[in-house]
Design an enzyme around this catalytic site. Sequence first.
Site, PDB file in Angstrom:
ATOM      1  N   CYS A 147       0.835  -1.205   0.000  1.00  0.00           N
ATOM      2  CA  CYS A 147       0.000   0.000   0.000  1.00  0.00           C
ATOM      3  C   CYS A 147       0.865   1.248   0.000  1.00  0.00           C
ATOM      4  O   CYS A 147       2.063   1.213   0.259  1.00  0.00           O
ATOM      5  CB  CYS A 147      -0.893   0.038   1.253  1.00  0.00           C
ATOM      6  SG  CYS A 147      -1.916  -1.428   1.525  1.00  0.00           S
ATOM      7  N   ARG A 182       1.103  -7.953  -3.879  1.00  0.00           N
ATOM      8  CA  ARG A 182       0.281  -7.379  -4.946  1.00  0.00           C
ATOM      9  C   ARG A 182      -0.258  -6.025  -4.503  1.00  0.00           C
ATOM     10  O   ARG A 182      -0.357  -5.732  -3.298  1.00  0.00           O
ATOM     11  CB  ARG A 182      -0.877  -8.322  -5.298  1.00  0.00           C
ATOM     12  CG  ARG A 182      -1.859  -8.567  -4.167  1.00  0.00           C
ATOM     13  CD  ARG A 182      -2.932  -9.567  -4.572  1.00  0.00           C
ATOM     14  NE  ARG A 182      -3.948  -9.725  -3.533  1.00  0.00           N
ATOM     15  CZ  ARG A 182      -3.840 -10.531  -2.498  1.00  0.00           C
ATOM     16  NH1 ARG A 182      -2.746 -11.279  -2.352  1.00  0.00           N
ATOM     17  NH2 ARG A 182      -4.800 -10.603  -1.603  1.00  0.00           N
ATOM     18  N   ASP A 222      19.620  37.734 -12.849  1.00  0.00           N
ATOM     19  CA  ASP A 222      18.332  37.993 -13.495  1.00  0.00           C
ATOM     20  C   ASP A 222      17.745  39.307 -12.985  1.00  0.00           C
ATOM     21  O   ASP A 222      17.754  39.590 -11.768  1.00  0.00           O
ATOM     22  CB  ASP A 222      17.378  36.835 -13.196  1.00  0.00           C
ATOM     23  CG  ASP A 222      16.022  37.018 -13.840  1.00  0.00           C
ATOM     24  OD1 ASP A 222      15.900  36.746 -15.047  1.00  0.00           O
ATOM     25  OD2 ASP A 222      15.080  37.437 -13.126  1.00  0.00           O
TER      26      ASP A 222
END
Length: 488
Positions: A34, A63, A438
């Site tokens: 999970c 799974r 910048d």
Amino acid sequence: MHSDTERCVRAVQSRDARFDGWFFTAVVTTGVYCRPSCPVAPPKPVNMRFYPSSAAAQQAGFRACKRCRPDATPGSPQWNERADLVGRAMRLIADGVVDNGGVTALATRLGYSVRQVERQLRAELGAGPLALARAQRAQTARILIETTPLTMTDVSVAAGFGSLRAFNETVREIFALSPTELRQRTAKRTRATPGGLSVRLPFRAPLCPDNLFGHLAATGIPGVEEWRDGAYRRTLRLPNGHGIVALRPLPDHIRCDLSLADLRDLPVAIARCRRLLDLDADPTAVDDQLSTDPALAPLIAKNPGRRVPRTVDGPELAVRAVLGQQVSTQAARTHASRLVQAHGEEIEDTEGGLTHLFPTPEALADLDPESLALPRSRRRTLIALVEALTTTPLDLTPGADWEAARERLHALPGFGPWTVETIAMRALGDPDAFIPTDLGIKAAAESLDLPTSPRALTEHATAWRPWRSYATQYLWATSTHPINHLPA
């Protein structure tokens, strides 16, 4: 993270969604794995096992949980933060390198032997590159099963499985359901336009869409990108054909509508869209550190969760960065649009106004410098970049070595710190790129009483590392420029 058992247990017991994708929890009594935020009552700690990847949990015989769907979590933020072999390998696997060229192609791109790559991935992730790519194929198969009316044979081919048998076995093994049962179990499937499909792109909250989509829309190249009906749309160049994507920000996910010439490109398209929007970032970790600076704290409190707008194609971004040197956003769009119209590949868009794919470096190899309405020095810079991308390949792909790419870029004529760090931030994905020269950064620094000289500001920004790319987004947010706002 997965080796810190106590911390993992606390995350599972509190169902803390911030850790989804950081690790996976397997339960020995049920045989499922999970996400940490699974809504089911947490198991006893003695029955928990923790894995660094879904592929490792699958290889251990677990799974996927049917309730929390752990394969649908955001990816681990480590793969965007790390520039080492494992981080580069994970970015390349997500970009389809193993599916399209095998483990040998992955090793070649990384500059290591196959044995070294496999050993490093197994040591850190509990699974080799083939198992990691298989987990990605399974996720692609589930998306196609649940969101399209494709036959199972077509789904298996599109997801990259070598045979229908391998497809059926993998789906049964990972989801404990046959492909048909998985489709029947989906009560309501989202249907897209013919030849297309819709996907939910999860992210870790919070997410501030303003600068993310505002930047993409404001700098969009006509014909390649557009903002239409509340969504950012653009063309994609993919391994097996082209595609068009529409990305729409919603409160708990990004809706991604894709139209692909070849469905085998689905996993690559999704990976590139996630990378474009920086959806695997960990905003809590970023904002917590940057908030320790009193100058940034109010900006973060106002709009937390800013992401770095990146790109779907590194070479494209590099060309655009050169075209944007020392000009306005609108002028950069105009230059790029002319380049696209002259050298881009035409496509058809039945849903909007997109007309071209951005030209490849190879398409620009024979570019006549005199045809460019640019200063002579800028023409020389662009030609040098194209030559570096085509003759002695400059690697700006997701698996690039960040520092090696910086060195190559700095060696090109006309490439100063602004251009190199812009490419590092948006094309290479370096979370610590910084552009102290910048103009927008300088203006923001002045308004926040921060140092304005590049050297002094860089020294002050040491405390922001390794998140200076994100600090840049918060600094830019102090202006009223359209890049900071969602279009109307």
